[in-house]
Design a protein around this motif. Structure first.
Motif, PDB file in Angstrom:
ATOM      1  N   ASN A  20      45.196  73.825 -11.064  1.00  0.00           N
ATOM      2  CA  ASN A  20      45.906  75.093 -11.087  1.00  0.00           C
ATOM      3  C   ASN A  20      45.779  75.769  -9.722  1.00  0.00           C
ATOM      4  O   ASN A  20      44.671  75.915  -9.216  1.00  0.00           O
ATOM      5  N   LEU A  21      46.894  76.153  -9.146  1.00  0.00           N
ATOM      6  CA  LEU A  21      46.869  76.915  -7.904  1.00  0.00           C
ATOM      7  C   LEU A  21      46.475  78.335  -8.273  1.00  0.00           C
ATOM      8  O   LEU A  21      47.223  79.049  -8.940  1.00  0.00           O
ATOM      9  N   GLU A  22      45.284  78.732  -7.878  1.00  0.00           N
ATOM     10  CA  GLU A  22      44.754  80.051  -8.229  1.00  0.00           C
ATOM     11  C   GLU A  22      45.203  81.120  -7.249  1.00  0.00           C
ATOM     12  O   GLU A  22      45.317  82.295  -7.621  1.00  0.00           O
ATOM     13  N   MET A  23      45.432  80.743  -5.994  1.00  0.00           N
ATOM     14  CA  MET A  23      45.839  81.707  -4.983  1.00  0.00           C
ATOM     15  C   MET A  23      46.468  80.980  -3.812  1.00  0.00           C
ATOM     16  O   MET A  23      46.109  79.845  -3.507  1.00  0.00           O
ATOM     17  N   LEU A  24      47.421  81.635  -3.188  1.00  0.00           N
ATOM     18  CA  LEU A  24      48.059  81.139  -1.970  1.00  0.00           C
ATOM     19  C   LEU A  24      48.433  82.362  -1.153  1.00  0.00           C
ATOM     20  O   LEU A  24      49.232  83.187  -1.595  1.00  0.00           O
ATOM     21  N   PHE A  25      47.797  82.514   0.011  1.00  0.00           N
ATOM     22  CA  PHE A  25      48.039  83.662   0.876  1.00  0.00           C
ATOM     23  C   PHE A  25      48.382  83.191   2.271  1.00  0.00           C
ATOM     24  O   PHE A  25      47.706  82.325   2.824  1.00  0.00           O
ATOM     25  N   ILE A  26      49.415  83.774   2.836  1.00  0.00           N
ATOM     26  CA  ILE A  26      49.819  83.485   4.201  1.00  0.00           C
ATOM     27  C   ILE A  26      49.778  84.804   4.961  1.00  0.00           C
ATOM     28  O   ILE A  26      50.294  85.829   4.476  1.00  0.00           O
ATOM     29  N   ASN A  27      49.192  84.783   6.155  1.00  0.00           N
ATOM     30  CA  ASN A  27      49.154  85.960   7.005  1.00  0.00           C
ATOM     31  C   ASN A  27      50.591  86.438   7.206  1.00  0.00           C
ATOM     32  O   ASN A  27      51.462  85.639   7.544  1.00  0.00           O
ATOM     33  N   PRO A  28      50.866  87.723   6.982  1.00  0.00           N
ATOM     34  CA  PRO A  28      52.241  88.212   7.118  1.00  0.00           C
ATOM     35  C   PRO A  28      52.892  87.845   8.457  1.00  0.00           C
ATOM     36  O   PRO A  28      54.086  87.578   8.505  1.00  0.00           O
ATOM     37  N   GLU A  29      52.124  87.816   9.522  1.00  0.00           N
ATOM     38  CA  GLU A  29      52.671  87.469  10.839  1.00  0.00           C
ATOM     39  C   GLU A  29      53.029  85.984  10.940  1.00  0.00           C
ATOM     40  O   GLU A  29      53.745  85.581  11.849  1.00  0.00           O
ATOM     41  N   SER A  30      52.515  85.173  10.005  1.00  0.00           N
ATOM     42  CA  SER A  30      52.739  83.726  10.050  1.00  0.00           C
ATOM     43  C   SER A  30      53.739  83.245   9.015  1.00  0.00           C
ATOM     44  O   SER A  30      53.993  82.046   8.918  1.00  0.00           O
ATOM     45  N   ARG A  31      54.316  84.159   8.254  1.00  0.00           N
ATOM     46  CA  ARG A  31      55.268  83.766   7.213  1.00  0.00           C
ATOM     47  C   ARG A  31      56.552  83.232   7.825  1.00  0.00           C
ATOM     48  O   ARG A  31      56.929  83.586   8.936  1.00  0.00           O
ATOM     49  N   GLY A  32      57.210  82.351   7.088  1.00  0.00           N
ATOM     50  CA  GLY A  32      58.477  81.789   7.537  1.00  0.00           C
ATOM     51  C   GLY A  32      58.325  80.616   8.490  1.00  0.00           C
ATOM     52  O   GLY A  32      59.304  80.159   9.063  1.00  0.00           O
ATOM     53  N   LYS A  33      57.118  80.104   8.628  1.00  0.00           N
ATOM     54  CA  LYS A  33      56.852  78.993   9.549  1.00  0.00           C
ATOM     55  C   LYS A  33      56.509  77.698   8.824  1.00  0.00           C
ATOM     56  O   LYS A  33      56.102  76.728   9.441  1.00  0.00           O
ATOM     57  N   GLY A  34      56.627  77.683   7.485  1.00  0.00           N
ATOM     58  CA  GLY A  34      56.358  76.474   6.717  1.00  0.00           C
ATOM     59  C   GLY A  34      54.901  76.272   6.322  1.00  0.00           C
ATOM     60  O   GLY A  34      54.550  75.232   5.765  1.00  0.00           O
ATOM     61  N   ILE A  35      54.065  77.263   6.584  1.00  0.00           N
ATOM     62  CA  ILE A  35      52.633  77.123   6.285  1.00  0.00           C
ATOM     63  C   ILE A  35      52.388  77.075   4.780  1.00  0.00           C
ATOM     64  O   ILE A  35      51.607  76.255   4.296  1.00  0.00           O
ATOM     65  N   GLY A  36      53.059  77.933   4.023  1.00  0.00           N
ATOM     66  CA  GLY A  36      52.903  77.928   2.565  1.00  0.00           C
ATOM     67  C   GLY A  36      53.337  76.597   1.981  1.00  0.00           C
ATOM     68  O   GLY A  36      52.655  76.035   1.120  1.00  0.00           O
ATOM     69  N   LYS A  37      54.452  76.090   2.453  1.00  0.00           N
ATOM     70  CA  LYS A  37      54.954  74.794   1.984  1.00  0.00           C
ATOM     71  C   LYS A  37      53.965  73.689   2.325  1.00  0.00           C
ATOM     72  O   LYS A  37      53.667  72.828   1.496  1.00  0.00           O
ATOM     73  N   GLU A  38      53.446  73.713   3.548  1.00  0.00           N
ATOM     74  CA  GLU A  38      52.481  72.692   3.971  1.00  0.00           C
ATOM     75  C   GLU A  38      51.222  72.724   3.115  1.00  0.00           C
ATOM     76  O   GLU A  38      50.747  71.687   2.651  1.00  0.00           O
ATOM     77  N   THR A  61      45.608  81.079   9.367  1.00  0.00           N
ATOM     78  CA  THR A  61      46.922  81.679   9.151  1.00  0.00           C
ATOM     79  C   THR A  61      47.315  81.696   7.677  1.00  0.00           C
ATOM     80  O   THR A  61      48.262  82.367   7.303  1.00  0.00           O
ATOM     81  N   GLY A  62      46.588  80.941   6.857  1.00  0.00           N
ATOM     82  CA  GLY A  62      46.860  80.913   5.426  1.00  0.00           C
ATOM     83  C   GLY A  62      45.774  80.156   4.696  1.00  0.00           C
ATOM     84  O   GLY A  62      45.043  79.380   5.308  1.00  0.00           O
ATOM     85  N   PHE A  63      45.655  80.424   3.391  1.00  0.00           N
ATOM     86  CA  PHE A  63      44.692  79.678   2.588  1.00  0.00           C
ATOM     87  C   PHE A  63      45.156  79.618   1.147  1.00  0.00           C
ATOM     88  O   PHE A  63      45.995  80.399   0.710  1.00  0.00           O
ATOM     89  N   MET A  64      44.603  78.646   0.427  1.00  0.00           N
ATOM     90  CA  MET A  64      44.882  78.522  -1.003  1.00  0.00           C
ATOM     91  C   MET A  64      43.592  78.155  -1.728  1.00  0.00           C
ATOM     92  O   MET A  64      42.662  77.598  -1.140  1.00  0.00           O
ATOM     93  N   GLY A  65      43.563  78.484  -3.013  1.00  0.00           N
ATOM     94  CA  GLY A  65      42.450  78.127  -3.875  1.00  0.00           C
ATOM     95  C   GLY A  65      42.965  77.357  -5.073  1.00  0.00           C
ATOM     96  O   GLY A  65      43.982  77.726  -5.663  1.00  0.00           O
ATOM     97  N   ILE A  66      42.257  76.286  -5.410  1.00  0.00           N
ATOM     98  CA  ILE A  66      42.677  75.405  -6.508  1.00  0.00           C
ATOM     99  C   ILE A  66      41.502  75.192  -7.456  1.00  0.00           C
ATOM    100  O   ILE A  66      40.379  74.947  -7.008  1.00  0.00           O
ATOM    101  N   ALA A  67      41.775  75.254  -8.753  1.00  0.00           N
ATOM    102  CA  ALA A  67      40.772  74.958  -9.779  1.00  0.00           C
ATOM    103  C   ALA A  67      41.473  74.259 -10.935  1.00  0.00           C
ATOM    104  O   ALA A  67      42.478  74.755 -11.447  1.00  0.00           O
ATOM    105  N   ASP A  68      40.966  73.122 -11.317  1.00  0.00           N
ATOM    106  CA  ASP A  68      41.471  72.407 -12.495  1.00  0.00           C
ATOM    107  C   ASP A  68      42.995  72.216 -12.460  1.00  0.00           C
ATOM    108  O   ASP A  68      43.696  72.562 -13.412  1.00  0.00           O
TER     109      ASP A  68
END
Length: 104
Positions: free
Chosen positions: A30-48, A21-28
């Protein structure tokens, strides 16, 4: 031409059906990317995901497209503040980037 590569560690969130439902990429730190499936937004996944990144992976910085007001607001809400601004993105296109750091 010299090419430089850096390793990005990926982390994902899965729902009860084991669908990503979501993923993130981290390097050094630094948060390089954070994507949440549009259907899953607003459920606290990005925050988690971001809290895991901050607490377990020591994320301290993120770069955000200035025009993405939703993302800028999210990172400010999560404790980041703007430390710098670039007129161009990483490919040289005129998309201003905000450089944000986590408040101590």
């Amino acid at each position: 031409m010299t090419e430089y590569f850096h390793q990005v560690n990926l982390f994902c969130h899965k729902d009860s059906n084991l669908e990503i439902t979501g993923f993130m990429g981290i390097a050094d730190n630094n948060l390089e990317m954070l994507f949440i499936n549009p259907e899953s937004r607003g459920k606290g996944i990005g925050k988690e995901l971001l809290m895991y990144g901050i607490e377990q992976q020591k994320v301290k910085r993120v770069d955000v497209n200035e025009q993405n007001a939703q993302a800028v607001g999210f990172y400010k809400h999560m404790g980041f503040h703007i430390v710098n601004r670039s007129e161009f993105d990483g490919t040289g296109k005129p998309y201003p980037i905000l450089h944000m750091e986590l408040k101590c």
